[in-house]
Motif scaffolding. Structure first.
Motif, PDB file in Angstrom:
ATOM      1  N   GLY A 139       0.778  -1.233   0.000  1.00 20.81           N
ATOM      2  CA  GLY A 139       0.000   0.000   0.000  1.00 20.81           C
ATOM      3  C   GLY A 139       0.806   1.279   0.000  1.00 20.81           C
ATOM      4  N   MET A 140       2.132   1.177  -0.071  1.00 20.18           N
ATOM      5  CA  MET A 140       2.961   2.382  -0.097  1.00 20.18           C
ATOM      6  C   MET A 140       3.059   2.910  -1.522  1.00 20.18           C
ATOM      7  SD  MET A 140       6.023   1.489   2.544  1.00 20.18           S
ATOM      8  CE  MET A 140       6.579   3.160   2.456  1.00 20.18           C
ATOM      9  N   GLU A 141       3.062   4.233  -1.663  1.00 17.02           N
ATOM     10  CA  GLU A 141       3.202   4.830  -2.980  1.00 17.02           C
ATOM     11  C   GLU A 141       4.559   4.452  -3.549  1.00 17.02           C
ATOM     12  OE1 GLU A 141       3.274   9.226  -4.964  1.00 17.02           O
ATOM     13  OE2 GLU A 141       1.808   8.883  -3.374  1.00 17.02           O
ATOM     14  N   ALA A 142       4.557   3.945  -4.786  1.00 20.76           N
ATOM     15  CA  ALA A 142       5.794   3.452  -5.386  1.00 20.76           C
ATOM     16  C   ALA A 142       6.293   4.341  -6.516  1.00 20.76           C
ATOM     17  CB  ALA A 142       5.589   2.035  -5.909  1.00 20.76           C
ATOM     18  N   GLY A 143       5.405   5.046  -7.193  1.00 24.35           N
ATOM     19  CA  GLY A 143       5.845   5.874  -8.307  1.00 24.35           C
ATOM     20  C   GLY A 143       4.702   6.605  -8.971  1.00 24.35           C
ATOM     21  N   TYR A 144       5.077   7.377  -9.980  1.00 26.11           N
ATOM     22  CA  TYR A 144       4.118   8.220 -10.677  1.00 26.11           C
ATOM     23  C   TYR A 144       4.442   8.160 -12.166  1.00 26.11           C
ATOM     24  CZ  TYR A 144       1.371  12.428 -11.641  1.00 26.11           C
ATOM     25  OH  TYR A 144       0.447  13.313 -12.120  1.00 26.11           O
ATOM     26  N   ILE A 145       3.446   7.854 -12.982  1.00 25.07           N
ATOM     27  CA  ILE A 145       3.636   7.738 -14.428  1.00 25.07           C
ATOM     28  C   ILE A 145       2.711   8.746 -15.093  1.00 25.07           C
ATOM     29  CG2 ILE A 145       3.491   6.206 -16.418  1.00 25.07           C
ATOM     30  CD1 ILE A 145       3.709   3.849 -14.382  1.00 25.07           C
ATOM     31  N   SER A 146       3.273   9.602 -15.924  1.00 32.48           N
ATOM     32  CA  SER A 146       2.432  10.578 -16.621  1.00 32.48           C
ATOM     33  C   SER A 146       2.636  10.459 -18.128  1.00 32.48           C
ATOM     34  CB  SER A 146       2.736  11.993 -16.148  1.00 32.48           C
ATOM     35  OG  SER A 146       4.055  12.346 -16.487  1.00 32.48           O
ATOM     36  N   GLY A 147       1.653  10.938 -18.855  1.00 30.80           N
ATOM     37  CA  GLY A 147       1.757  10.975 -20.302  1.00 30.80           C
ATOM     38  C   GLY A 147       1.095   9.814 -21.026  1.00 30.80           C
ATOM     39  N   TYR A 148       0.814   8.727 -20.341  1.00 29.14           N
ATOM     40  CA  TYR A 148       0.169   7.571 -20.975  1.00 29.14           C
ATOM     41  C   TYR A 148      -1.346   7.722 -20.855  1.00 29.14           C
ATOM     42  CZ  TYR A 148       4.688   5.324 -21.342  1.00 29.14           C
ATOM     43  OH  TYR A 148       5.986   5.017 -21.673  1.00 29.14           O
ATOM     44  N   ASP A 149      -1.910   8.537 -21.735  1.00 29.04           N
ATOM     45  CA  ASP A 149      -3.342   8.828 -21.620  1.00 29.04           C
ATOM     46  C   ASP A 149      -4.130   8.498 -22.888  1.00 29.04           C
ATOM     47  OD1 ASP A 149      -2.264  10.846 -23.136  1.00 29.04           O
ATOM     48  OD2 ASP A 149      -2.815  12.452 -21.767  1.00 29.04           O
ATOM     49  N   THR A 150      -3.502   7.807 -23.837  1.00 27.69           N
ATOM     50  CA  THR A 150      -4.198   7.382 -25.049  1.00 27.69           C
ATOM     51  C   THR A 150      -4.393   5.872 -25.007  1.00 27.69           C
ATOM     52  OG1 THR A 150      -3.176   9.149 -26.337  1.00 27.69           O
ATOM     53  CG2 THR A 150      -4.108   7.307 -27.577  1.00 27.69           C
ATOM     54  N   LEU A 151      -5.627   5.435 -25.195  1.00 29.35           N
ATOM     55  CA  LEU A 151      -5.899   4.002 -25.243  1.00 29.35           C
ATOM     56  C   LEU A 151      -5.354   3.462 -26.556  1.00 29.35           C
ATOM     57  CD1 LEU A 151      -7.159   1.478 -23.994  1.00 29.35           C
ATOM     58  CD2 LEU A 151      -9.298   2.106 -25.123  1.00 29.35           C
ATOM     59  N   TYR A 152      -4.280   2.697 -26.469  1.00 31.46           N
ATOM     60  CA  TYR A 152      -3.629   2.118 -27.643  1.00 31.46           C
ATOM     61  C   TYR A 152      -4.385   0.874 -28.114  1.00 31.46           C
ATOM     62  CZ  TYR A 152       0.081  -0.095 -30.403  1.00 31.46           C
ATOM     63  OH  TYR A 152       0.806  -0.696 -31.407  1.00 31.46           O
ATOM     64  N   ARG A 153      -4.736   0.017 -27.129  1.00 26.21           N
ATOM     65  CA  ARG A 153      -5.444  -1.235 -27.442  1.00 26.21           C
ATOM     66  C   ARG A 153      -6.055  -1.776 -26.161  1.00 26.21           C
ATOM     67  NH1 ARG A 153      -2.548  -6.713 -29.755  1.00 26.21           N
ATOM     68  NH2 ARG A 153      -4.444  -7.927 -29.988  1.00 26.21           N
ATOM     69  N   ALA A 154      -7.227  -2.396 -26.276  1.00 22.30           N
ATOM     70  CA  ALA A 154      -7.878  -3.043 -25.134  1.00 22.30           C
ATOM     71  C   ALA A 154      -8.163  -4.488 -25.507  1.00 22.30           C
ATOM     72  CB  ALA A 154      -9.173  -2.322 -24.783  1.00 22.30           C
ATOM     73  N   ASP A 155      -7.811  -5.390 -24.599  1.00 22.81           N
ATOM     74  CA  ASP A 155      -8.046  -6.813 -24.814  1.00 22.81           C
ATOM     75  C   ASP A 155      -8.529  -7.396 -23.481  1.00 22.81           C
ATOM     76  OD1 ASP A 155      -8.126  -9.395 -25.757  1.00 22.81           O
ATOM     77  OD2 ASP A 155      -5.946  -9.655 -25.842  1.00 22.81           O
ATOM     78  N   GLY A 156      -9.832  -7.234 -23.208  1.00 21.23           N
ATOM     79  CA  GLY A 156     -10.388  -7.695 -21.935  1.00 21.23           C
ATOM     80  C   GLY A 156      -9.821  -6.892 -20.783  1.00 21.23           C
ATOM     81  N   GLN A 157      -9.165  -7.565 -19.851  1.00 22.80           N
ATOM     82  CA  GLN A 157      -8.571  -6.898 -18.685  1.00 22.80           C
ATOM     83  C   GLN A 157      -7.174  -6.360 -18.983  1.00 22.80           C
ATOM     84  OE1 GLN A 157     -11.699  -6.956 -17.259  1.00 22.80           O
ATOM     85  NE2 GLN A 157     -10.509  -6.797 -15.400  1.00 22.80           N
ATOM     86  N   MET A 158      -6.651  -6.655 -20.172  1.00 23.13           N
ATOM     87  CA  MET A 158      -5.329  -6.190 -20.571  1.00 23.13           C
ATOM     88  C   MET A 158      -5.492  -4.903 -21.374  1.00 23.13           C
ATOM     89  SD  MET A 158      -2.158  -7.398 -20.239  1.00 23.13           S
ATOM     90  CE  MET A 158      -2.347  -9.171 -20.219  1.00 23.13           C
ATOM     91  N   ILE A 159      -4.911  -3.812 -20.865  1.00 17.86           N
ATOM     92  CA  ILE A 159      -5.036  -2.504 -21.489  1.00 17.86           C
ATOM     93  C   ILE A 159      -3.641  -2.015 -21.867  1.00 17.86           C
ATOM     94  CG2 ILE A 159      -5.722  -0.087 -21.106  1.00 17.86           C
ATOM     95  CD1 ILE A 159      -8.082  -2.071 -21.173  1.00 17.86           C
ATOM     96  N   TYR A 160      -3.545  -1.451 -23.042  1.00 17.37           N
ATOM     97  CA  TYR A 160      -2.297  -0.871 -23.517  1.00 17.37           C
ATOM     98  C   TYR A 160      -2.528   0.626 -23.709  1.00 17.37           C
ATOM     99  CZ  TYR A 160      -1.117  -5.715 -24.590  1.00 17.37           C
ATOM    100  OH  TYR A 160      -0.873  -7.059 -24.504  1.00 17.37           O
TER     101      TYR A 160
END
Length: 95
Positions: free
Chosen positions: A46-67
């Motif tokens: 539950g500890m904050e591990a990191g921050y990722i920005s810029g990945y805001d376009t849905l490239y591909r969706a395959d069920g529970q797997m999202i790119y």
């Protein structure tokens, strides 16, 4: 289980990792977000591990797997090969 937070909502994930140079792969355990944005990652504890920005376009969706892409690109499936328009003749060997 690991968690991420997008738009102040936490989601349980199975994994998060790069899939290509500009593509991030996230496998969700349950719910999948409808909107994308900055991602905060958390450890199993539950500890904050990191921050990722810029990945805001849905490239591909395959069920529970999202790119997600960070360059605006989206997945385009390969074109299907059409059937052969003209029949091929098979010649018998003379012998």
């Amino acid at each position: 289980m690991e968690k991420i937070k997008i738009h102040d909502t936490e989601y349980e994930i199975i994994s998060i990792m790069p899939a290509a140079t500009n593509v991030l792969r996230i496998e969700f355990a349950d719910a999948v977000p409808e909107k994308w944005g900055d991602i905060t990652t958390y450890t199993v504890g539950g500890m904050e591990a990191g921050y990722i920005s810029g990945y805001d376009t849905l490239y591909r969706a395959d069920g529970q797997m999202i790119y997600l892409s960070n360059d605006g690109s989206v997945y385009e499936p390969p074109e299907e090969q059409g059937l052969i328009d003209e029949p091929m003749l098979i010649e018998e060997a003379e012998g």
